[in-house]
Design an enzyme around this catalytic site. Sequence first.
Site, PDB file in Angstrom:
ATOM      1  N   SER A  35       0.798  -1.228   0.000  1.00 50.82           N
ATOM      2  CA  SER A  35       0.000   0.000   0.000  1.00 50.82           C
ATOM      3  C   SER A  35       0.827   1.273   0.000  1.00 50.82           C
ATOM      4  O   SER A  35       0.321   2.341  -0.328  1.00 50.82           O
ATOM      5  CB  SER A  35      -0.935   0.023   1.218  1.00 50.82           C
ATOM      6  OG  SER A  35      -0.186  -0.121   2.414  1.00 50.82           O
ATOM      7  N   ASP A 336      -3.876   7.982   7.592  1.00 57.49           N
ATOM      8  CA  ASP A 336      -4.735   7.065   8.336  1.00 57.49           C
ATOM      9  C   ASP A 336      -3.861   6.407   9.399  1.00 57.49           C
ATOM     10  O   ASP A 336      -2.779   6.918   9.709  1.00 57.49           O
ATOM     11  CB  ASP A 336      -5.428   6.052   7.407  1.00 57.49           C
ATOM     12  CG  ASP A 336      -4.455   5.193   6.603  1.00 57.49           C
ATOM     13  OD1 ASP A 336      -3.274   5.071   7.014  1.00 57.49           O
ATOM     14  OD2 ASP A 336      -4.860   4.635   5.567  1.00 57.49           O
ATOM     15  N   HIS A 339      -0.619   4.854   7.071  1.00 61.65           N
ATOM     16  CA  HIS A 339       0.059   5.455   5.925  1.00 61.65           C
ATOM     17  C   HIS A 339       0.316   6.949   6.107  1.00 61.65           C
ATOM     18  O   HIS A 339      -0.533   7.665   6.641  1.00 61.65           O
ATOM     19  CB  HIS A 339      -0.770   5.239   4.656  1.00 61.65           C
ATOM     20  CG  HIS A 339      -1.119   3.812   4.413  1.00 61.65           C
ATOM     21  ND1 HIS A 339      -2.337   3.273   4.795  1.00 61.65           N
ATOM     22  CD2 HIS A 339      -0.414   2.811   3.840  1.00 61.65           C
ATOM     23  CE1 HIS A 339      -2.365   1.988   4.460  1.00 61.65           C
ATOM     24  NE2 HIS A 339      -1.214   1.687   3.889  1.00 61.65           N
TER      25      HIS A 339
END
Length: 360
Positions: A35, A336, A339
Site C-alpha cells: 500500500s 490514516d 500510511h
Amino acid sequence: MLALLLFSLSLDLSLGQYDHANAYGVPAILIFGDSTVDAGNNNVFSTIMHSNHAPYGRDFGFPTGRFSNGLLAPDIVGELTLNLPFPLAFTSPNATGDNLIFGANFASAASGLVDSTASLFNVASSTQQLKWFASYRQQLERIAGPDRAQSILSRALYVISSGSNDYIYYRLNTRLSSQYNNEQFRELLIKQTSQFIQELYNVGGRRFAVVSVPPLGCLPSEITTAGKRDRSCVEDLNSKAVAHNVALQQLLTRTKASLPGTKVAYLDCYSVLFDAIHNPAKYGKNSTFFSQEHSIPWFSETNRGCCGSGLIEVGDLCNGLSMGTCSDSSKFVFWDSFHPTQAMYGIIAEVFYNQAAAVL
C-alpha cells in the site's frame, strides 16, 4: 491543487515528448509492493483494503486507490524529477496502449513478500504481481516492438516496497510464529526479496530501488493494538524493522556484486519517518518538491492519523462517515492509522531522490 495540475500535465504530454524525457535516460518506472506504493490495483478486488473512496485522495482531487490524501513518494519523484507520468495501476482500464510505454504499477495494498500475507486480505501477492508484469512485457512488445520494449525494460527504474505487512501478519499469526523464529522469518523475507530481484533481472531489469521497512512500531495502528496508552512506539516491532533493514542492505550489496550490470539503491524510509515522528520541528520547512503555497508546516500530530480518530482507521474503516477527520492533513505525519500524508511523502520523496541518484 498541485496534484490536479500535475495530473493534467501528465495527460496532455504526448508519447513523442516522453521518448527521451529526462537527463537520466529512465524511460519508465515499474512499481511492485504494498500500500505504500499501490496506485489503485486493489480497486478491482473484493477486500476491505480499499482506498478508492472519500476521504482518501482528498488533496489529489478525487480518490484514486492510493492510501493517502494525495500523492505517494514514487509519484512525486517520477513526475517532478524524471518527468514521467504517474505509472497507472496495471488493473486500471486506462492501462493500455501507449500509456504502458512509461511503466506500470503492480503493487497491491496488504500484500507482502510471502504469498500467504496477501491471501489474508484477498489481494495480489508478489507472485501475482510478477504474473502481471509478464503480461505487461507482452503488451509492451506488441506496442513498441521487441527491440524497443527490451530497451525500455533494461533502462527502466524498478521500485520495490514490501515487507511491512509480513511482519504485522507474523505478529498476529501464531501458526507462522511457531513455524519460524524471528531470525528465520527475517531470512525468509530477505530470500524472497533476492528471488524477486532475480526474476526481474532475468528479463532485463538492471536499475532497482528497494525501500526499507518503516518503523513499524510507530504506526498508529500498531501503537493502538499494542495498548500503548502513552502513544509511544512499540519497540519490539521497531527492532524487527531495524534488523530487517540491516539484512536488506547486506543483500543489496551482494546483489550488486553478483548480478553484472546491476545498479541498486537502498531507499531508507525508516530513518526519515522515525525522525519526523520524534523531531517534528525539524521539518517545518519547504519541501523541494512543493511550491511556497504547498510548504510543509511543523508536524503537530505524530502518533495518530488524520482520518477519523486516527487510532485504527485504515482501508474501508477510513471513510466519509469516519468521525473526527482533520481539516488540515499537512500537520499530520500519518493520513490514516498506517500510511503517511502527502506532506510526509513529500519529505520521504526528497530522501528517496537523493538515495536513488546512484541508479539513475
